[in-house]
Design a protein around this motif. Structure first.
Motif, PDB file in Angstrom:
ATOM      1  N   ASP A  15       0.827  -1.212   0.000  1.00  0.00           N
ATOM      2  CA  ASP A  15       0.000   0.000   0.000  1.00  0.00           C
ATOM      3  C   ASP A  15       0.858   1.256   0.000  1.00  0.00           C
ATOM      4  O   ASP A  15       0.503   2.261  -0.631  1.00  0.00           O
ATOM      5  N   SER A  16       1.985   1.226   0.717  1.00  0.00           N
ATOM      6  CA  SER A  16       2.846   2.410   0.758  1.00  0.00           C
ATOM      7  C   SER A  16       3.426   2.703  -0.626  1.00  0.00           C
ATOM      8  O   SER A  16       3.555   3.861  -1.021  1.00  0.00           O
ATOM      9  N   ASN A  51       0.446   4.080  -2.801  1.00  0.00           N
ATOM     10  CA  ASN A  51       0.101   5.457  -2.412  1.00  0.00           C
ATOM     11  C   ASN A  51       1.150   6.444  -2.907  1.00  0.00           C
ATOM     12  O   ASN A  51       0.807   7.548  -3.353  1.00  0.00           O
ATOM     13  N   ARG A  77       0.851   7.145  -6.682  1.00  0.00           N
ATOM     14  CA  ARG A  77      -0.328   7.909  -7.092  1.00  0.00           C
ATOM     15  C   ARG A  77      -0.328   9.352  -6.586  1.00  0.00           C
ATOM     16  O   ARG A  77      -1.339  10.048  -6.726  1.00  0.00           O
ATOM     17  N   GLU A  78       0.772   9.789  -6.047  1.00  0.00           N
ATOM     18  CA  GLU A  78       0.867  11.201  -5.634  1.00  0.00           C
ATOM     19  C   GLU A  78       0.957  12.091  -6.876  1.00  0.00           C
ATOM     20  O   GLU A  78       1.707  11.814  -7.808  1.00  0.00           O
TER      21      GLU A  78
END
Length: 755
Positions: free
Chosen positions: A345-346, A349, A352-353
């Motif tokens: 997940d990290s 995430n 997708r910044e």
């Protein structure tokens, strides 16, 4: 003379005459009775014999009662490294429970309406058998009649597990076999086991199988929630107990009126049997089941969202399962993976910044793996709900990012005794052989004579063109690419030297072999698979030596210079990392294509692959789904390099990777640090001639026996599963095999005899 006495004559209507007349009918009646009885006995015996033969014929293919068939198994599930479900089918849910978990009132209600004598019968009901046998006989007279009989829970279980609920099987044959199997069932299992098998096997509407699943679907409860004897619990358990007879008819979502009526029927039966009090009966009767009904489809939607979150990863897991010959939708497997949700997940995430993108339409795909080949992260696109996995698509060119494998790797591996990192190459424009087309460097620059290490770090196209066409040739390129699983076509030239259509997964795997000093490790997703019988298969790394350690180290030495201020990945620099290397790649447009360039002039695709010693390999691609009509990726854009850098920092978590240890087979020629020139001392030239190596990994298609004849390989080896070559190629072994030296193999002409 004395006269003879005359025979006595009975006088008509005399008593004696009357007795004589009565005797004759009496004997006839007795005879008729005897003969009738004999005939009846004979017919009965024929009937018994016929029935015996009929039953025997029906029992010819009687299956054995086995717990493996009686148990209900959950569908295939994929778990993360902590045992949490990350994928399972959304269209059906299966939940099982132990006997101790079965709620007491549900158990009482079920037996009250399904099989009141369950605890005492021998698997079947005598009255039910009589009804069934009579029905069987009558069905032979009247084919339109369907035999019926009171089935016990044992018989229903047999029907559900062995006869697909009765569908597709002749009723008479099935019922006869059910009877005998039910008896076997009762003789081999306890009543508690049989009841547990049964409640877990029940299929309901809404895609639920098992009582535990349906109470969760309708009411969001677990079996433990029914310990208290409340009106609501009594009403819900009565309903669930009566639901199995007609799951669709009594579906609470679609037919609440019929569902409540069914509840009332079961409650009445419980009251009649004095299993509940009048007060409990009335209070439960008054409760409307719809009050406790939860939102429909919530479970499947929740699972769909969970599946989507890790879809790009689990799709690869499912592909691996199918390659093993399993059909996940038709078998029960528990698949344990390496996925760490926190790490995964990290990565997602971070990817997708918005800071890394030019606009909303631009896409970035990422594959990240650790040194052991375990895929720790995979992002298929910018949006979480995008189901297209761009991380594994192999329809976009890699650009220059694969030059380490298309040119410099094989040059060092095979001809390292002639060429070293300081060897100078001409960087002027290069004309493709046999054409008037010209290969140019990025920006159409020329740099004169450049060393091998600078040519790679500057990503000079024309140097690669000369190496591939004038020095290496197709066969050397092919063999080397095969070692890192980048062999995707029949032949190769300088055209392929500056771009292969591969995925980020293939790219990361190839570069990870450099991280491991030449040992290629196939991408790893699955840790183990557990089967329904309790056995478990563990998956060990699939490795092969793709190149010598010296070749890998020299490539690492040259590629360490790429993420430096003066070279092509300056934006990805991590000064504190000594054991850090990478390679960039960009793809230009054809001469007749000129898409809009609102952000500046550039190309259609951009790549950056990086890796850290004992750390992680990260491959990033960026571009648009429709490149020829979308904005160009400008040459000034460095977001993808910055993202790769930030992911390395994230994953290495404060560690500072040291440089790779130099093998003894690498000789220092001069210079220091990144400017040091080196050469290898164990180069082996492949000396290829006219051999055309097959592009496939399939052992059957390679037909090696046609190449090397029986002088080297056993005759007919592709058909022999016992032959070591069989499994070797089946597992995607290196080509040529390790058991046959590269030098010897490449000396063999197509005829088969050694030169």
């Amino acid at each position: 003379m004395k006269q003879k006495a005359r025979p006595k004559k009975y006088i008509k209507n005399s008593p004696k005459m009357k007795n004589k007349q009565k005797a004759k009918p009496k004997r006839k009646w007795v005879n008729r009775v005897i003969w009738s009885s004999l005939i009846l006995i004979f017919i009965t015996m024929l009937g018994v014999l016929a029935m015996t033969l009929y039953v025997k014929q029906k029992l010819v293919n009687l299956p054995a009662v086995d717990a493996q068939y009686l148990k209900t198994y959950e569908p295939t599930r994929i778990l993360d490294n902590k045992g949490q479900v990350i994928w399972q089918p959304t269209d059906h849910r299966v939940q099982t429970m132990t006997y101790e978990e079965i709620p007491e009132m549900y158990k009482t209600a079920l037996l009250a309406i399904e099989d009141e004598n369950f605890w005492t019968n021998k698997g079947f009901s005598i009255s039910g058998v009589i009804n069934m046998l009579g029905g069987v006989v009558y069905s032979k007279i009247n084919p339109q009649y369907i035999p019926r009989g009171g089935s016990t829970i044992d018989q229903q279980l047999i029907k559900n597990r062995y006869y697909n609920g009765g569908e597709g099987h002749k009723t008479t044959t099935r019922k006869v076999q059910e009877l005998f199997l039910a008896k076997q069932l009762d003789e081999n299992f306890t009543k508690e086991e049989i009841l547990t098998f049964y409640v877990n096997s029940l299929s309901y509407a809404e895609g639920a199988t098992g009582v535990k699943a349906i109470i969760q679907t309708y009411f969001g409860k677990t079996p433990a929630d029914y310990k208290e004897r409340t009106p609501i619990n009594l009403a819900e358990q009565a309903y669930i107990a009566g639901l199995s007879q007609a799951p669709t008819k009594y579906n609470l979502y679609e037919n609440p009126k019929a569902a409540n009526a069914r509840k009332e029927t079961v409650l009445m039966r419980l009251y009649e049997l004095k299993k509940i009090t009048k007060k409990e009966y009335e209070e439960a009767l008054a409760y409307d089941l719809s009050k406790g009904l939860l939102e429909r489809f919530r479970e499947s939607e929740r699972q769909r969202q969970q599946n989507l979150k890790y879809k790009v990863y689990t799709d690869e897991v499912l592909n691996e399962i199918r390659k093993m010959g399993y059909v996940p939708e038709e078998i029960s497997l528990t698949v344990h993976t390496f996925l760490d949700e926190k790490v995964y997940d990290s990565i997602a995430n971070k990817v997708r910044e918005n800071q890394y993108y030019l606009d909303e339409q631009q896409q970035i795909a990422v594959t990240a793996m650790n040194k052991d080949g375990v895929v720790v992260g995979m992002v298929g696109g910018r949006k979480p709900d995008d189901e297209l996995n761009r991380a594994v698509q192999n329809t976009r060119s890699s650009g220059s990012s694969m030059k380490a494998f298309t040119a410099y790797g094989p040059l060092i591996q095979y001809l390292g005794d002639t060429y070293n990192t300081g060897t100078l190459f001409d960087s002027s424009d290069y004309v493709y052989p046999g054409t008037n087309k010209v290969m140019k460097n990025w920006g159409q620059y020329t740099y004169g004579m450049k060393s091998m290490k600078d040519s790679l770090r500057l990503s000079l196209n024309t140097v690669v063109g000369r190496i591939d066409d004038e020095i290496l040739g197709s066969d050397r390129m092919k063999i080397f690419l095969h070692g890192v699983n980048l062999d995707i076509q029949d032949t190769y030239s300088s055209v392929d030297g500056i771009g292969l259509n591969i995925s980020t997964l293939q790219s990361a795997s190839a570069y990870n072999s450099l991280n491991n000093l030449g040992t290629y490790i196939a991408p790893r997703f699955i840790k183990s698979i557990k089967y329904t019988d309790g056995s478990e298969k563990k998956f060990e790394p699939q490795t092969k030596q793709s190149m010598t350690a010296s070749t890998a180290w020299v490539l690492n030495h040259m590629l360490r210079g790429v993420p430096q201020p003066e070279y092509t990945a300056a934006a990805a620099a991590i000064p504190q990392y000594e054991g850090y290397a990478g390679k960039t790649g960009t793809v230009g447009f054809s001469e007749n294509i000129n898409p809009p360039a609102p952000y500046g002039v550039g190309g259609s695709d951009a790549w950056y692959v990086s890796y850290t010693n004992n750390g992680y390999t990260i491959s990033i691609w960026t571009g648009y789904d429709e490149p020829n009509s979308s904005p160009q990726i400008p040459d000034t854009y460095k977001g993808y390099q910055q993202l790769n850098r930030d992911l390395q920092l994230l994953l290495n978590n404060g560690t500072q990777p040291p440089n790779w240890i130099k093998p003894d087979t690498v000789k220092v020629l001069g210079g220091n640090g990144l400017m040091m020139d080196v050469a290898i001392t164990d180069a082996k030239d492949s000396r290829t001639s006219s051999i055309s190596l097959p592009p496939t990994l399939d052992y059957q298609a390679t037909q090696l026996d046609a190449v090397v004849s029986s002088a080297v390989l056993p005759k007919g080896w592709p058909e022999s599963e016992k032959d070591p070559f069989y499994q070797y190629y089946l597992d995607g072994g290196t080509f040529p095999p390790e058991v046959l030296s590269t030098e010897l193999y490449l000396r063999l002409p197509k005829g088969g005899n050694v030169e």
